[in-house]
Design an enzyme around this catalytic site. Structure first.
Site, short mmCIF file in Angstrom:
data_model
loop_
_atom_site.label_atom_id
_atom_site.label_comp_id
_atom_site.label_asym_id
_atom_site.label_seq_id
_atom_site.Cartn_x
_atom_site.Cartn_y
_atom_site.Cartn_z
N LYS A 11 0.82 -1.22 0.00
CA LYS A 11 0.00 0.00 0.00
C LYS A 11 0.86 1.27 0.00
O LYS A 11 2.07 1.22 0.27
CB LYS A 11 -0.95 -0.04 1.21
CG LYS A 11 -1.95 -1.23 1.16
CD LYS A 11 -2.97 -1.15 2.28
CE LYS A 11 -3.96 -2.30 2.21
NZ LYS A 11 -5.05 -2.18 3.23
N TYR A 51 -12.47 -1.76 -3.62
CA TYR A 51 -12.96 -1.93 -2.24
C TYR A 51 -14.48 -1.74 -2.15
O TYR A 51 -14.99 -1.38 -1.09
CB TYR A 51 -12.24 -0.96 -1.30
CG TYR A 51 -10.86 -1.45 -0.89
CD1 TYR A 51 -10.70 -2.55 -0.05
CD2 TYR A 51 -9.70 -0.82 -1.32
CE1 TYR A 51 -9.45 -3.01 0.34
CE2 TYR A 51 -8.44 -1.27 -0.95
CZ TYR A 51 -8.33 -2.36 -0.11
OH TYR A 51 -7.09 -2.81 0.28
N ASN A 114 -2.08 0.26 6.60
CA ASN A 114 -1.58 -1.01 7.15
C ASN A 114 -0.71 -1.81 6.18
O ASN A 114 -0.69 -3.04 6.23
CB ASN A 114 -2.74 -1.83 7.73
CG ASN A 114 -3.79 -2.20 6.70
OD1 ASN A 114 -3.64 -1.86 5.52
ND2 ASN A 114 -4.83 -2.88 7.13
N HIS A 117 -2.17 -5.42 1.41
CA HIS A 117 -3.47 -6.06 1.22
C HIS A 117 -3.25 -7.54 0.95
O HIS A 117 -2.26 -7.91 0.33
CB HIS A 117 -4.19 -5.44 0.01
CG HIS A 117 -5.33 -6.29 -0.51
ND1 HIS A 117 -6.57 -6.27 0.08
CD2 HIS A 117 -5.39 -7.20 -1.52
CE1 HIS A 117 -7.36 -7.14 -0.56
NE2 HIS A 117 -6.67 -7.70 -1.53
N GLU A 128 -9.46 -10.31 -8.04
CA GLU A 128 -8.52 -9.21 -7.81
C GLU A 128 -7.31 -9.30 -8.75
O GLU A 128 -6.83 -8.28 -9.25
CB GLU A 128 -8.09 -9.19 -6.34
CG GLU A 128 -9.24 -8.82 -5.41
CD GLU A 128 -8.91 -8.99 -3.94
OE1 GLU A 128 -9.81 -8.73 -3.11
OE2 GLU A 128 -7.77 -9.38 -3.60
P1 ATP Z 1 -7.21 -5.79 3.11
O1 ATP Z 1 -8.51 -6.11 2.42
O2 ATP Z 1 -6.65 -4.44 2.74
O3 ATP Z 1 -6.20 -6.89 2.97
P2 ATP Z 1 -8.28 -6.73 5.58
O4 ATP Z 1 -8.87 -7.81 4.75
O5 ATP Z 1 -7.38 -7.13 6.70
O6 ATP Z 1 -7.46 -5.70 4.68
P3 ATP Z 1 -10.82 -5.41 5.50
O7 ATP Z 1 -11.85 -5.63 6.54
O8 ATP Z 1 -10.98 -6.05 4.16
O9 ATP Z 1 -9.40 -5.80 6.15
O10 ATP Z 1 -10.67 -3.84 5.32
C1 ATP Z 1 -10.04 -3.30 4.18
C2 ATP Z 1 -9.14 -2.16 4.57
O11 ATP Z 1 -9.94 -1.09 5.07
C3 ATP Z 1 -8.17 -2.49 5.72
O12 ATP Z 1 -6.98 -3.06 5.29
C4 ATP Z 1 -7.93 -1.11 6.32
O13 ATP Z 1 -6.91 -0.43 5.60
C5 ATP Z 1 -9.25 -0.42 6.10
N1 ATP Z 1 -10.06 -0.48 7.31
C6 ATP Z 1 -10.75 -1.54 7.77
N2 ATP Z 1 -11.39 -1.26 8.91
C7 ATP Z 1 -11.08 0.02 9.18
C8 ATP Z 1 -11.42 0.93 10.23
N3 ATP Z 1 -12.22 0.56 11.23
N4 ATP Z 1 -10.91 2.18 10.17
C9 ATP Z 1 -10.11 2.57 9.15
N5 ATP Z 1 -9.76 1.77 8.14
C10 ATP Z 1 -10.22 0.53 8.16
MG MG Z 2 -9.99 -7.46 3.01
#
Ligand code: ATP
Ligand code: MG
Length: 140
Positions: A11, A51, A114, A117, A128
């Site tokens: 990211k 997303y 974070n 992804h 994806e």
């Molecule tokens: P990713 O899909 O990016 O691998 P993930 O699967 O661990 O991450 P998801 O629940 O799919 O988590 O959320 C997608 C992204 O949205 C997260 O990686 C994070 O960057 C962001 N995100 C999720 N929850 C929050 C939150 N409560 N506040 C801010 N950003 C969030």
């Molecule tokens: Mg995710």
């Protein structure tokens, strides 16, 4: 095919912090083979589409803005049990909860920024991968 690939993005936060090399090193050392990869930048529209499942969530706007804020590395990774093993390698979404030694524990700044992804299912991994790469760009 099922279980063999996952899709990842390094990211904007991690690219900006010059962690591309360290993160790729860890991915390869963990047994993943890179079968497609590029340095690119998502438009806000593309990030929003990627997303889309989170469209109703309060953090969606922030997520789209962040993911389109700078270059990312997009890659397709091959390994048995790729999706689950990669999610173990990256750690919990919130780096504060990520296990020691995981990519997010080592390189992520916050829940929003974070570092990486990882796909959450075999079905989404394929969707994806095809979102970012054409067939001739995947070396499987
Ligand atoms: P990713 O899909 O990016 O691998 P993930 O699967 O661990 O991450 P998801 O629940 O799919 O988590 O959320 C997608 C992204 O949205 C997260 O990686 C994070 O960057 C962001 N995100 C999720 N929850 C929050 C939150 N409560 N506040 C801010 N950003 C969030
Ligand atoms: Mg995710």
């Amino acid at each position: 095919m099922a279980g063999k690939i996952t899709f990842t993005m390094i990211k904007p936060d991690a690219v900006k912090s010059q962690y591309i090399g360290a993160i790729l090193d860890k991915i390869v050392a963990s047994g993943f083979k890179i079968v497609a990869m590029k340095l690119t930048q998502l438009s806000a529209a593309k990030a929003g589409e990627f997303y889309e499942v989170h469209k109703e969530r309060p953090f969606y706007g922030e997520l789209v803005e962040f993911m389109s804020s700078g270059p990312i590395v997009a890659a397709v990774l091959e390994k048995d049990n790729a999706v689950e093993d990669f999610r173990t390698l990256i750690g919990a979404t919130n780096p504060a909860n990520a296990a020691e030694g995981t990519i997010r524990k080592m390189y992520a700044k916050s829940m929003g920024e974070n570092a990486v992804h990882g796909s959450d299912s075999d079905e989404n991994a394929l969707i994806e991968a095809q979102f970012h790469f054409s067939g001739v760009e995947m070396f499987r």
